[in-house]
Write a protein that holds these residues in place. Structure first.
Motif, mmCIF file in Angstrom:
data_model
loop_
_atom_site.group_PDB
_atom_site.id
_atom_site.type_symbol
_atom_site.label_atom_id
_atom_site.label_comp_id
_atom_site.label_asym_id
_atom_site.label_seq_id
_atom_site.Cartn_x
_atom_site.Cartn_y
_atom_site.Cartn_z
ATOM 1 N N ALA A 101 -3.312 15.376 -34.186
ATOM 2 C CA ALA A 101 -2.704 16.592 -33.638
ATOM 3 C C ALA A 101 -3.791 17.612 -33.317
ATOM 4 N N MET A 102 -4.809 17.667 -34.163
ATOM 5 C CA MET A 102 -5.905 18.596 -33.895
ATOM 6 C C MET A 102 -6.618 18.221 -32.594
ATOM 7 N N LEU A 103 -6.766 16.955 -32.339
ATOM 8 C CA LEU A 103 -7.372 16.504 -31.086
ATOM 9 C C LEU A 103 -6.523 16.946 -29.891
ATOM 10 N N VAL A 104 -5.204 16.818 -30.004
ATOM 11 C CA VAL A 104 -4.310 17.277 -28.942
ATOM 12 C C VAL A 104 -4.450 18.789 -28.766
ATOM 13 N N CYS A 105 -4.564 19.527 -29.869
ATOM 14 C CA CYS A 105 -4.726 20.981 -29.803
ATOM 15 C C CYS A 105 -6.045 21.367 -29.132
ATOM 16 N N LEU A 106 -7.101 20.612 -29.369
ATOM 17 C CA LEU A 106 -8.381 20.887 -28.714
ATOM 18 C C LEU A 106 -8.295 20.647 -27.207
ATOM 19 N N VAL A 107 -7.581 19.602 -26.803
ATOM 20 C CA VAL A 107 -7.364 19.353 -25.380
ATOM 21 C C VAL A 107 -6.537 20.489 -24.785
ATOM 22 N N TRP A 108 -5.510 20.932 -25.505
ATOM 23 C CA TRP A 108 -4.691 22.066 -25.075
ATOM 24 C C TRP A 108 -5.559 23.311 -24.896
ATOM 25 N N ALA A 109 -6.439 23.573 -25.858
ATOM 26 C CA ALA A 109 -7.311 24.756 -25.790
ATOM 27 C C ALA A 109 -8.216 24.679 -24.573
ATOM 28 N N ALA A 110 -8.797 23.518 -24.325
ATOM 29 C CA ALA A 110 -9.669 23.351 -23.151
ATOM 30 C C ALA A 110 -8.900 23.600 -21.867
ATOM 31 N N ALA A 111 -7.675 23.093 -21.797
ATOM 32 C CA ALA A 111 -6.862 23.282 -20.601
ATOM 33 C C ALA A 111 -6.496 24.752 -20.407
ATOM 34 N N VAL A 112 -6.129 25.429 -21.486
ATOM 35 C CA VAL A 112 -5.762 26.852 -21.384
ATOM 36 C C VAL A 112 -6.954 27.667 -20.906
ATOM 37 N N PHE A 113 -8.108 27.463 -21.505
ATOM 38 C CA PHE A 113 -9.267 28.268 -21.129
ATOM 39 C C PHE A 113 -9.789 27.903 -19.739
ATOM 40 N N ARG A 114 -9.456 26.739 -19.253
ATOM 41 C CA ARG A 114 -9.907 26.335 -17.914
ATOM 42 C C ARG A 114 -8.956 26.816 -16.827
ATOM 43 N N TRP A 115 -7.633 26.652 -17.044
ATOM 44 C CA TRP A 115 -6.685 26.862 -15.948
ATOM 45 C C TRP A 115 -5.722 28.034 -16.098
ATOM 46 N N VAL A 116 -5.661 28.653 -17.256
ATOM 47 C CA VAL A 116 -4.685 29.745 -17.427
ATOM 48 C C VAL A 116 -5.341 31.073 -17.172
#
Length: 90
Positions: free
Chosen positions: A75-90
């Motif tokens: 789940a932490m790995l999924v959260c890190l991917v989520w964080a990367a996506a947020v900081f890149r595209w949001v």
């Protein structure tokens, strides 16, 4: 504070959040930024994206606990991917 059942993972979690807040405060003072408009269509700053990341990570972790039997580090790995996506595209 013996009533709070502090454990090492709990302490690491709160220290990490505190360090993130301090780091983002220093970044905001040292390198001011103008808000940018991402895929959500709203203007966000680094702090906004951090908040969205933390909130989304909490929901991802709760869903992980409720819907899967897989180990929590995944789940932490999924959260890190989520964080990367947020900081890149949001």
């Amino acid at each position: 504070m013996s009533w709070m059942a502090w454990t090492l993972p709990t302490a690491i979690f709160f220290v990490t959040i505190a360090l993130l807040l301090v780091t983002f405060t220093v970044l905001a003072v040292r390198f001011p930024e103008t808000p940018r408009r991402g895929v959500l269509g709203i203007e966000t700053t680094r702090g906004d994206r951090l908040f969205i990341t933390l909130l989304g990570s909490a929901f991802i972790t709760l869903a992980w606990l409720g819907l899967t039997t897989a180990a929590l580090p995944w789940a932490m790995l999924v959260c890190l991917v989520w964080a990367a996506a947020v900081f890149r595209w949001v």
